[in-house]
Design a protein around this motif. Structure first.
Motif, mmCIF file in Angstrom:
data_model
loop_
_atom_site.group_PDB
_atom_site.id
_atom_site.type_symbol
_atom_site.label_atom_id
_atom_site.label_comp_id
_atom_site.label_asym_id
_atom_site.label_seq_id
_atom_site.Cartn_x
_atom_site.Cartn_y
_atom_site.Cartn_z
ATOM 1 N N ASN A 138 0.811 -1.200 0.000
ATOM 2 C CA ASN A 138 0.000 0.000 0.000
ATOM 3 C C ASN A 138 0.862 1.275 0.000
ATOM 4 O OD1 ASN A 138 -2.262 1.516 0.146
ATOM 5 N ND2 ASN A 138 -2.704 1.092 2.297
ATOM 6 N N GLY A 139 0.512 2.213 -0.868
ATOM 7 C CA GLY A 139 1.172 3.518 -0.838
ATOM 8 C C GLY A 139 2.426 3.648 -1.696
ATOM 9 N N VAL A 140 2.890 2.563 -2.300
ATOM 10 C CA VAL A 140 4.126 2.647 -3.089
ATOM 11 C C VAL A 140 3.916 3.377 -4.415
ATOM 12 C CG1 VAL A 140 5.323 0.653 -2.104
ATOM 13 C CG2 VAL A 140 3.734 0.321 -4.022
ATOM 14 N N GLY A 141 2.658 3.405 -4.892
ATOM 15 C CA GLY A 141 2.385 4.099 -6.153
ATOM 16 C C GLY A 141 1.849 3.205 -7.257
ATOM 17 N N LYS A 142 1.238 2.085 -6.880
ATOM 18 C CA LYS A 142 0.688 1.177 -7.896
ATOM 19 C C LYS A 142 -0.336 1.860 -8.792
ATOM 20 C CE LYS A 142 -0.869 -1.822 -4.971
ATOM 21 N NZ LYS A 142 -0.216 -1.239 -3.787
ATOM 22 N N THR A 143 -1.364 2.431 -8.152
ATOM 23 C CA THR A 143 -2.462 3.002 -8.917
ATOM 24 C C THR A 143 -1.982 4.151 -9.800
ATOM 25 O OG1 THR A 143 -3.926 2.363 -7.119
ATOM 26 C CG2 THR A 143 -4.791 3.963 -8.699
ATOM 27 N N THR A 144 -1.125 4.991 -9.227
ATOM 28 C CA THR A 144 -0.587 6.115 -10.000
ATOM 29 C C THR A 144 0.236 5.621 -11.182
ATOM 30 O OG1 THR A 144 -0.372 7.181 -7.850
ATOM 31 C CG2 THR A 144 0.598 8.319 -9.726
ATOM 32 N N LYS A 148 -0.315 6.337 -15.115
ATOM 33 C CA LYS A 148 0.727 6.937 -15.953
ATOM 34 C C LYS A 148 1.022 6.066 -17.177
ATOM 35 C CE LYS A 148 3.446 9.115 -12.206
ATOM 36 N NZ LYS A 148 4.595 8.816 -11.320
ATOM 37 N N GLN A 175 -10.430 5.838 -6.752
ATOM 38 C CA GLN A 175 -9.175 6.478 -7.185
ATOM 39 C C GLN A 175 -8.818 6.021 -8.605
ATOM 40 O OE1 GLN A 175 -5.652 5.273 -5.090
ATOM 41 N NE2 GLN A 175 -4.379 6.861 -6.024
ATOM 42 N N LYS A 283 8.865 7.432 -7.181
ATOM 43 C CA LYS A 283 9.285 8.502 -6.265
ATOM 44 C C LYS A 283 10.795 8.731 -6.236
ATOM 45 C CE LYS A 283 5.360 7.057 -3.470
ATOM 46 N NZ LYS A 283 4.708 6.948 -2.180
ATOM 47 N N ASP A 285 12.130 11.021 -7.649
ATOM 48 C CA ASP A 285 12.256 12.474 -7.498
ATOM 49 C C ASP A 285 12.220 12.898 -6.036
ATOM 50 O OD1 ASP A 285 9.506 11.462 -7.810
ATOM 51 O OD2 ASP A 285 8.943 13.533 -7.349
ATOM 52 N N GLY A 308 9.532 6.254 -11.728
ATOM 53 C CA GLY A 308 8.611 7.366 -11.513
ATOM 54 C C GLY A 308 9.423 8.567 -11.069
ATOM 55 N N GLY A 310 7.964 11.762 -10.678
ATOM 56 C CA GLY A 310 7.065 12.840 -10.271
ATOM 57 C C GLY A 310 5.634 12.329 -10.190
ATOM 58 N N GLU A 311 4.717 13.204 -9.803
ATOM 59 C CA GLU A 311 3.351 12.755 -9.538
ATOM 60 C C GLU A 311 2.391 12.881 -10.722
ATOM 61 O OE1 GLU A 311 1.687 13.087 -5.357
ATOM 62 O OE2 GLU A 311 2.950 14.880 -5.494
#
Ligand code: GDP
Ligand code: MG
Length: 334
Positions: A138-144, A148, A175, A283, A285, A308, A310-311
């Motif tokens: 959770n929170g590592v950036g899977k969905t983002t 992308k 999300q 992340k 960055d 990755g 950036g967001e």
């Protein structure tokens, strides 16, 4: 040409084909910007250390080890690098500060390249639907990262569908739906708490019916309950394989670069429960410790396929060890 020489040629601007290089230059400056924190911190500390550099001084090598460890390079890679530096000093290849900088950068880059050929492309289904499974805590950036990549694939002219396989976390489905809207990809989902394998099954059926090119599957990576996670992933894999025997074409582990050694531990644990084919390192960055890529290269046998930086939607990049090294060491090599 060795990787080091290729980077040198990038630094010295020896390239000819100007037009083609525009895109390349753009990618380079993206890496340069994304890795700014890491580069600044590494360069500053390295220069400080080199101010009292004496090649016969064991203390120097110990300080170098500390710097590398603190930059997330990892224990194994650090030891290999410092041993190489000691050796080069002994055979008198290092006498000056410039020698030391050059040998250090070359050693790090070559060490990475030896274990990890610059492998960018992910496996595709040449005949139809390509299925990519995304795992990670959770929170590592899977969905983002899914969003992308979907954006990138759509820009390249592909049709993309997303499967909301994280049915566990509150808000996860919404999300993904918001991102789907934004990038123009249809999202297949169920209610919170539903069976992720059923979502995947639905998504596969719809994707095949609609002749979609890529199906990206989000998951809830609950490492806390390993048995559960293993069962869940095994079930998803069975459902996918039944539909398309070669799928999933990639299982991408998403790791958060700002978590350092923790990311390596997560990778080892996920390797125990499923067959990871690539890493998306997010992340970059946000960390001043860019060395994590070297630790991954040395300690895990998994290629980094995406970074990755950036967001925003445009901040996912195919991993290039050359550009990465450029972003990290630019101020030392030039
Ligand atoms: N700075 C930065 N933030 C990122 C990157 N990738 C993801 N994030 C952020 O990390 C947070 C968690 O991402 P999310 O995709 O929800 O993680 P998930 O729980 O694994 O699905 C969000 O705030 C993202 O914007 C990146 O490459 N750089
Ligand atoms: Mg998520």
């Amino acid at each position: 040409m060795s990787l080091f020489d290729r980077i040198k040629s990038v630094f010295t601007g020896e390239e000819e084909q100007q037009e083609e290089n525009k895109v390349e230059q753009q990618e380079l400056s993206t890496y340069e910007e994304g890795l700014e924190k890491s580069r600044k911190s590494f360069t500053r500390r390295f220069k400080e250390m080199m101010a009292n550099f004496r090649y016969e001084d064991e203390e120097f090598f110990e300080e170098l080890e500390d710097l590398l460890i603190e930059s997330d390079v990892g224990f194994e890679a650090t030891m290999e690098i410092s041993d190489k530096m000691r050796y080069e000093a002994k055979v008198e290849n290092i006498r000056t500060v410039e020698d030391a900088e050059r040998v250090l950068v070359r050693t790090m880059i070559e060490m990475y390249e030896e274990t990890n050929p610059n492998y960018i492309e992910f496996n595709k289904n040449p005949k139809g639907l390509t299925v990519l499974l995304f795992v990670g805590v959770n929170g590592v950036g899977k969905t983002t990262t899914i969003a992308k990549l979907a954006h990138q694939l759509i820009e390249e002219g592909n049709s993309v569908m997303l499967a909301a396989g994280d049915t566990f976390r509150a808000g996860a489905i919404q999300q993904l739906e918001v991102w789907g809207d934004r990038v123009g990809a249809e999202v297949v989902s169920t209610e919170q708490g539903g069976d992720p394998s059923a979502v995947v099954f639905d998504a596969l059926k719809q994707a095949e019916e609609k002749k979609i090119d890529y199906l990206l599957v989000d998951t809830a990576g609950r490492l806390q309950n390993k048995k559960n996670l293993m069962d869940e992933l095994a079930k998803m894999n069975r459902v996918i394989e039944r539909e398309i025997p070669d799928a999933p074409h990639e299982t991408l582990l998403v790791l958060d670069a700002t978590t350092g050694q923790n990311a390596l531990n997560q990778a080892k644990q996920f390797q125990e429960v499923t067959n990871i084919t690539g890493i998306a390192l997010t992340k970059m960055d946000g960390t001043a410790k860019g060395g994590i890529v070297f630790a991954i290269g040395k300690e895990l046998n998994i290629p980094v396929k995406f970074v990755g930086l950036g967001e925003s939607m445009n901040d996912l990049h195919e991993f290039s060890s050359e550009k990465f090294a450029y972003g990290l060491f630019k101020d030392l090599v030039s």
